[in-house]
Enzyme design. Sequence first.
Site, PDB file in Angstrom:
ATOM      1  N   THR A  50      -2.131 -10.327  -4.914  1.00 36.52           N
ATOM      2  CA  THR A  50      -0.008  -9.934  -4.313  1.00 36.52           C
ATOM      3  C   THR A  50       0.794 -10.115  -5.552  1.00 36.52           C
ATOM      4  OG1 THR A  50      -0.758  -9.837  -2.504  1.00 36.52           O
ATOM      5  CG2 THR A  50       1.057 -10.078  -2.992  1.00 36.52           C
ATOM      6  N   THR A  51       0.422 -11.144  -6.582  1.00 34.17           N
ATOM      7  CA  THR A  51       1.395 -11.893  -7.461  1.00 34.17           C
ATOM      8  C   THR A  51       1.803 -10.562  -8.160  1.00 34.17           C
ATOM      9  OG1 THR A  51       1.125 -13.930  -6.264  1.00 34.17           O
ATOM     10  CG2 THR A  51       1.901 -13.261  -9.082  1.00 34.17           C
ATOM     11  N   TYR A  99      -8.796 -18.172  13.380  1.00 35.83           N
ATOM     12  CA  TYR A  99      -9.247 -19.489  12.011  1.00 35.83           C
ATOM     13  C   TYR A  99      -9.778 -20.590  13.199  1.00 35.83           C
ATOM     14  CZ  TYR A  99      -7.897 -17.080   7.906  1.00 35.83           C
ATOM     15  OH  TYR A  99      -8.675 -16.193   6.737  1.00 35.83           O
ATOM     16  N   ASP A 139      -2.066  -3.789  -3.279  1.00 35.72           N
ATOM     17  CA  ASP A 139      -2.643  -4.958  -3.801  1.00 35.72           C
ATOM     18  C   ASP A 139      -3.614  -5.419  -2.457  1.00 35.72           C
ATOM     19  OD1 ASP A 139      -1.398  -5.302  -0.971  1.00 35.72           O
ATOM     20  OD2 ASP A 139      -0.776  -7.744  -1.590  1.00 35.72           O
TER      21      ASP A 139
END
Length: 378
Positions: free
Chosen positions: A192-193, A221, A260
Amino acid sequence: MKKQHQVILSLGTNQGNRLENIERCIANLHNEIGTIIKVSKLYETPSWGFDSEKFYNCAVVLNTHKSAHQILEECLLLEEALGRTRLQAEGYEARIIDIDVIAFDEEIIASEKLKVPHPEMQNRLFVLLPMRDLNLDWRHPILQKYLHELLVLSEDKSNCVFVQNLEIPMAKIKLDHFNYIAIEGNIGAGKTTLTNKLAEDFNAKTVLERFADNPFLPKFYEDQNRYAFPLEMSFLADRYQQISDDLAQFDLFKDFIVADYHIFKSLIFAKVTLAEDEFRLYKTMFDIIYKEMPKPDLYIYLYQSTERLLQNIRERGRSYEQEIPAEYLEKINNGYLDYIKSQTSLNVLIIDVTNRDFQNNQEDYVFVLNEIQNKISG
């Protein structure tokens, strides 16, 4: 991720090979300090405030996540590296290179070391003329004037003469070969960066995954066996819906789009997380959807070592990710690599970004850009 700052720098030289000094300075700024996205024409101007040889002057726009003071410090170090020596005496002097921070977004900064906008910019034609070339929608935050207004009001009538056009470093990266790029990677790889940086620097449209909106992710999770199937099905549905909606806004033949993620990541994660019978059912649904999805012109996979991924995950601090085991990340990475090997018709570029920080280190970002250009040229 925060948007990058837009910094306007004024460059000048009146010693040695002036053109070479300017070109070296632009290259070094881009390779070491920030991404230069615009460069003005080159002008020859009389020395201002003292008798000396004429100057070559230009202006550049630099994109960066760094602070204004960090940019100033790095520019001073670059001046020194390029051969500038500063005299202790007050007043103007001839110089091999001069880098002035003229503006930092539309902020007002008044510290002991730095004042922006530069206090004298409105009185210097050799600053205003090159800035006009940059075609910026920038307004002086103190004077509340746009560049064309500052030029009209300026009392500096110096004879600033056009010399030649200058090359923009980003012009060497021929991303206009593509309309649709998908950037992929494991959890915490920086996709994404990189997507956001490319979009800002190349004026592209973005398609960003809405991972944080999935209500099953924190539950997954905590209890993977129970929530794996609803998680993967909801991801698949959301990705299909989002890509369909987002891409429908754009013209895949005209717009430049950077995403992304690619929808195939759904199958990669599902293969790792689902039981065999669940995966068979999931793949049936996926194959129907996948046929309808546009394929990217370039698929970039950011490879990161598991140790670095875990470090990145810890640093970004999402609570539901903190217990992700290394074994899970390794399975995801192997799933991506297996997929890449099987996709003979997909234009794939794997970039090893282990030990590289392309958000904060300009040299690492330039490395990524060069890898993309090498792929285009190769």
